[in-house]
Design a protein around this motif. Structure first.
Motif, PDB file in Angstrom:
ATOM      1  N   LYS A 101      -3.986  -7.575   2.818  1.00 50.68           N
ATOM      2  CA  LYS A 101      -2.765  -7.397   2.035  1.00 50.68           C
ATOM      3  C   LYS A 101      -1.498  -7.896   2.738  1.00 50.68           C
ATOM      4  O   LYS A 101      -0.412  -7.838   2.171  1.00 50.68           O
ATOM      5  CB  LYS A 101      -2.607  -5.916   1.653  1.00 50.68           C
ATOM      6  CG  LYS A 101      -3.775  -5.385   0.810  1.00 50.68           C
ATOM      7  CD  LYS A 101      -3.844  -6.062  -0.548  1.00 50.68           C
ATOM      8  CE  LYS A 101      -5.010  -5.569  -1.381  1.00 50.68           C
ATOM      9  NZ  LYS A 101      -5.117  -6.218  -2.686  1.00 50.68           N
TER      10      LYS A 101
ATOM     11  N   ARG B   6      -3.790  -0.796  -0.900  1.00 47.78           N
ATOM     12  CA  ARG B   6      -4.664  -0.443   0.212  1.00 47.78           C
ATOM     13  C   ARG B   6      -3.999  -1.026   1.457  1.00 47.78           C
ATOM     14  O   ARG B   6      -3.483  -2.148   1.407  1.00 47.78           O
ATOM     15  CB  ARG B   6      -6.028  -1.126   0.040  1.00 47.78           C
ATOM     16  CG  ARG B   6      -6.888  -0.553  -1.036  1.00 47.78           C
ATOM     17  CD  ARG B   6      -8.265  -1.188  -1.030  1.00 47.78           C
ATOM     18  NE  ARG B   6      -8.249  -2.586  -1.423  1.00 47.78           N
ATOM     19  CZ  ARG B   6      -8.715  -3.593  -0.689  1.00 47.78           C
ATOM     20  NH1 ARG B   6      -9.235  -3.386   0.503  1.00 47.78           N
ATOM     21  NH2 ARG B   6      -8.667  -4.840  -1.127  1.00 47.78           N
TER      22      ARG B   6
ATOM     23  N   GLY C 248      -9.774  -2.748  -7.520  1.00 50.07           N
ATOM     24  CA  GLY C 248      -9.629  -3.473  -8.779  1.00 50.07           C
ATOM     25  C   GLY C 248     -10.955  -3.723  -9.496  1.00 50.07           C
ATOM     26  O   GLY C 248     -10.989  -3.792 -10.730  1.00 50.07           O
TER      27      GLY C 248
ATOM     28  N   GLY D 127      -1.339   8.073   0.874  1.00 51.15           N
ATOM     29  CA  GLY D 127      -2.402   8.695   0.093  1.00 51.15           C
ATOM     30  C   GLY D 127      -2.600   7.918  -1.190  1.00 51.15           C
ATOM     31  O   GLY D 127      -2.071   6.803  -1.339  1.00 51.15           O
TER      32      GLY D 127
ATOM     33  N   LEU E  43      -3.610  -6.833  -9.277  1.00 52.24           N
ATOM     34  CA  LEU E  43      -3.236  -6.189 -10.537  1.00 52.24           C
ATOM     35  C   LEU E  43      -1.779  -5.759 -10.530  1.00 52.24           C
ATOM     36  O   LEU E  43      -1.078  -5.881 -11.530  1.00 52.24           O
ATOM     37  CB  LEU E  43      -4.124  -4.954 -10.770  1.00 52.24           C
ATOM     38  CG  LEU E  43      -5.617  -5.244 -10.980  1.00 52.24           C
ATOM     39  CD1 LEU E  43      -6.410  -3.950 -11.020  1.00 52.24           C
ATOM     40  CD2 LEU E  43      -5.821  -6.030 -12.255  1.00 52.24           C
TER      41      LEU E  43
HETATM   42  P1  ADP Z   1      -7.462  -4.308  -4.612  1.00 44.96           P
HETATM   43  O1  ADP Z   1      -8.551  -4.225  -5.653  1.00 44.96           O
HETATM   44  O2  ADP Z   1      -7.618  -5.442  -3.650  1.00 44.96           O
HETATM   45  O3  ADP Z   1      -7.209  -3.019  -3.917  1.00 44.96           O
HETATM   46  P2  ADP Z   1      -5.682  -4.778  -6.868  1.00 44.96           P
HETATM   47  O4  ADP Z   1      -4.213  -5.094  -6.944  1.00 44.96           O
HETATM   48  O5  ADP Z   1      -6.605  -5.710  -7.600  1.00 44.96           O
HETATM   49  O6  ADP Z   1      -6.077  -4.641  -5.348  1.00 44.96           O
HETATM   50  O7  ADP Z   1      -5.934  -3.317  -7.479  1.00 44.96           O
HETATM   51  C1  ADP Z   1      -5.504  -2.164  -6.846  1.00 44.96           C
HETATM   52  C2  ADP Z   1      -5.503  -1.028  -7.835  1.00 44.96           C
HETATM   53  O8  ADP Z   1      -5.502   0.206  -7.119  1.00 44.96           O
HETATM   54  C3  ADP Z   1      -4.270  -0.986  -8.701  1.00 44.96           C
HETATM   55  O9  ADP Z   1      -4.600  -0.400  -9.944  1.00 44.96           O
HETATM   56  C4  ADP Z   1      -3.308  -0.095  -7.888  1.00 44.96           C
HETATM   57  O10 ADP Z   1      -2.307   0.497  -8.661  1.00 44.96           O
HETATM   58  C5  ADP Z   1      -4.266   0.912  -7.339  1.00 44.96           C
HETATM   59  N1  ADP Z   1      -3.847   1.509  -6.058  1.00 44.96           N
HETATM   60  C6  ADP Z   1      -3.981   0.984  -4.823  1.00 44.96           C
HETATM   61  N2  ADP Z   1      -3.543   1.863  -3.884  1.00 44.96           N
HETATM   62  C7  ADP Z   1      -3.120   2.952  -4.544  1.00 44.96           C
HETATM   63  C8  ADP Z   1      -2.561   4.214  -4.147  1.00 44.96           C
HETATM   64  N3  ADP Z   1      -2.366   4.502  -2.865  1.00 44.96           N
HETATM   65  N4  ADP Z   1      -2.245   5.115  -5.100  1.00 44.96           N
HETATM   66  C9  ADP Z   1      -2.442   4.812  -6.411  1.00 44.96           C
HETATM   67  N5  ADP Z   1      -2.968   3.650  -6.857  1.00 44.96           N
HETATM   68  C10 ADP Z   1      -3.305   2.739  -5.940  1.00 44.96           C
END
Ligand code: ADP
Length: 494
Positions: free
Chosen positions: A316, A311, A22, A366, A393
């Motif tokens: 999480k 993630r 994020g 992935g 997010l």
């Molecule tokens: P963090 O920054 O703690 O990982 P957030 O919810 O703030 O969590 O942001 C995560 C971002 O990464 C979002 O835009 C989410 O859609 C994206 N994301 C996380 N994992 C994946 C994935 N495996 N594939 C596509 N987008 C992902």
């Protein structure tokens, strides 16, 4: 107070050039929102080898730039491109540190041993860059531990420099779980007086703690939601930083992240098969059938789907969800659409469930941005059982897509989601407090029973959710307010 501020963002990530989470979305979107308010913002990040220089039309703009570190001089080059019409982004090239695969660790997830040097160089190089491009910032805005040392360089090295003598330092903490703790042997490279290596500033049980030093020196410190700002002032959530954050008094506060509605809006989203908005929500069912087919779920629009995009990290709470997910799909008529990667045992476990509960659980292990959009559009609920969540997010994207979040009431999840009221049908999601298998099971049951038995409420909540507005404009205004108060030396920052 001058109206138009010069603001320099220093960060380790900025989407779309370099992204692990994020943080990169914020560093990408907030400068644009600030520029739209009339300010002049520039961004600086490292030039990682993964950045496709041709694709983004990156140009070398400075021949070797000398950056003085504590015990040596480093010669860097600088590249730039237009991040958007009004925001220029600069890339610091230093091959020895940044020309390798990975941002922070190798493919086996081992942290690069020279991370303290890599990011100290970034934090200091930004100052030389300002001089070389003749840019006098009113605000140096650092993000997380990777650029936190800029706060120290500003006050210890550059305070009397005419370029920076009126500059204030702002530090945003995107996740206090990552602080940048490194052995003392790196201290000489940073170039700070020994006086700083004490437990109130940079020392942390014999190590150097980058974030802690940044917190000490920053004029203002914020995190990315008001609730997380409060939580991080407690021992339970602070990873050891609470006393230092409490000491900042009103110079520590929360500003909620915004959302990029150009990217995440079902009405115009090009990555989903059918567009829709709150007046045309029937198209969402078509997105659902499309998703069910794509990830091998039983095609039936009358079965609710719960989405996960994450993630796979302990933060999480997915390990707790994993301990109850089989009971959920055995007891309750519901499907899961899972996208994510990280912890190998969770990856293997979720993957194995797609065979064991074929048609009920679909998973893609992935990173896949298009599938992320299709899940947001195609599911009915989105679950985030986070242990802690600075902002989050996906729950905010979910609201826009008429997908009701099921969340643990922590950090930004609590700030952005309104609890369902079973009497009125008000609210935008389903919240629980305890991170236990039982609480997750019960809250999923509550959400799913609303889908089946209180259809009017479910539809009302969807509409309410889709009308919510978490635009960057509102957040950017709060940042500007905070910068200006700090520049005026006003003590009442909130
Ligand atoms: P963090 O920054 O703690 O990982 P957030 O919810 O703030 O969590 O942001 C995560 C971002 O990464 C979002 O835009 C989410 O859609 C994206 N994301 C996380 N994992 C994946 C994935 N495996 N594939 C596509 N987008 C992902």
């Amino acid at each position: 107070m001058k109206k138009k501020l010069n603001i320099l963002f220093i960060a380790s990530e900025c989407a779309p050039y370099a992204k692990t989470g994020g943080l990169s979305d914020v560093v990408s979107a907030l400068p644009i929102a600030l520029t739209n308010l009339g300010h002049n913002v520039k961004i600086v990040i490292p030039k990682y080898s993964s950045i496709d220089t041709k694709k983004i039309n990156m140009k070398k703009i400075l021949l070797p730039m000398c950056v003085h570190m504590g015990n040596c001089e480093e010669w860097c080059s600088v590249y730039s491109t237009q991040h958007n019409k009004n925001v220029t982004i600069y890339f610091i090239e230093y091959e020895k540190y940044f020309n390798r695969d990975g941002l922070y660790h190798d493919s086996k997830m081992n942290d690069f041993i020279d991370n303290p040097k890599r990011f100290a160089l970034l934090s200091n190089a930004a100052f030389q860059l300002c001089k070389d491009i003749n840019y006098k910032p009113d605000v140096i805005h650092s993000h997380d531990w990777q650029s936190a040392l800029s706060m120290i360089y500003l006050k210890e090295w550059y305070e009397d420099d005419p370029y920076f003598k009126n500059t204030i330092g702002a530090l945003t903490i995107h996740n206090i779980g990552y602080q940048g703790k490194y052995p003392y042997e790196n201290f000489g490279y940073l170039g700070f007086s020994d006086r700083l290596f004490n437990p109130n500033i940079l020392e942390d049980f014999g190590d150097i703690n980058f974030l802690k030093g940044g917190i000490h020196y920053a004029d203002i410190v914020n995190t990315v939601s008001p609730k997380y700002a409060e939580e991080t002032k407690t021992e339970e959530y602070s990873h050891g930083m609470h006393t230092f954050l409490i000491d900042k008094k009103d110079k520590y506060f929360g500003i909620l992240n915004g959302i990029d509605y150009e990217q995440w809006n079902p009405d115009i989203d090009k990555l989903i098969p059918y567009n829709y908005d709150e007046n045309n929500i029937s198209e969402k069912s078509k997105c659902k059938l499309f998703l069910q087919e794509k990830i091998n779920l039983k095609k039936d629009e009358n079965i609710p789907i719960i989405g996960i995009i994450s993630r796979f990290a302990s933060q999480k709470g997915l390990n707790v969800l994993a301990s109850v997910i089989e009971k959920v799909v055995m007891d309750i008529k519901v499907q899961f659409a899972i996208l994510g990667s990280g912890d190998k045992s969770l990856e293997n476990y979720f993957q194995s469930l797609t065979l064991k509960y074929s048609g009920k659980i679909g998973a893609f292990i992935g990173y896949d941005n298009q599938l992320a959009h299709q899940i947001e559009a195609g599911v009915d609920f989105f679950i985030m059982p986070s242990l802690y969540e600075p902002c989050g997010l996906n729950q905010i994207y979910s609201l826009k897509y008429g997908t009701l979040p099921i969340v643990r009431a922590t950090g930004g999840l609590d700030d952005t989601i309104e609890q369902y009221n079973e009497n009125t049908g008000d609210g935008t999601g389903f919240k629980f407090n305890d991170l236990t298998p039982q609480a997750i099971y019960d809250t999923i049951g509550w959400a799913v029973s609303t889908f089946y038995d209180r259809k009017k409420h479910f539809q009302k909540m969807r509409k309410t959710a889709m009308k919510k507005n978490f635009s960057w404009k509102q957040s950017a205004e709060k940042y500007v307010d905070a910068y200006k108060k700090a520049l005026e030396g006003n003590k009442n920052i909130s």
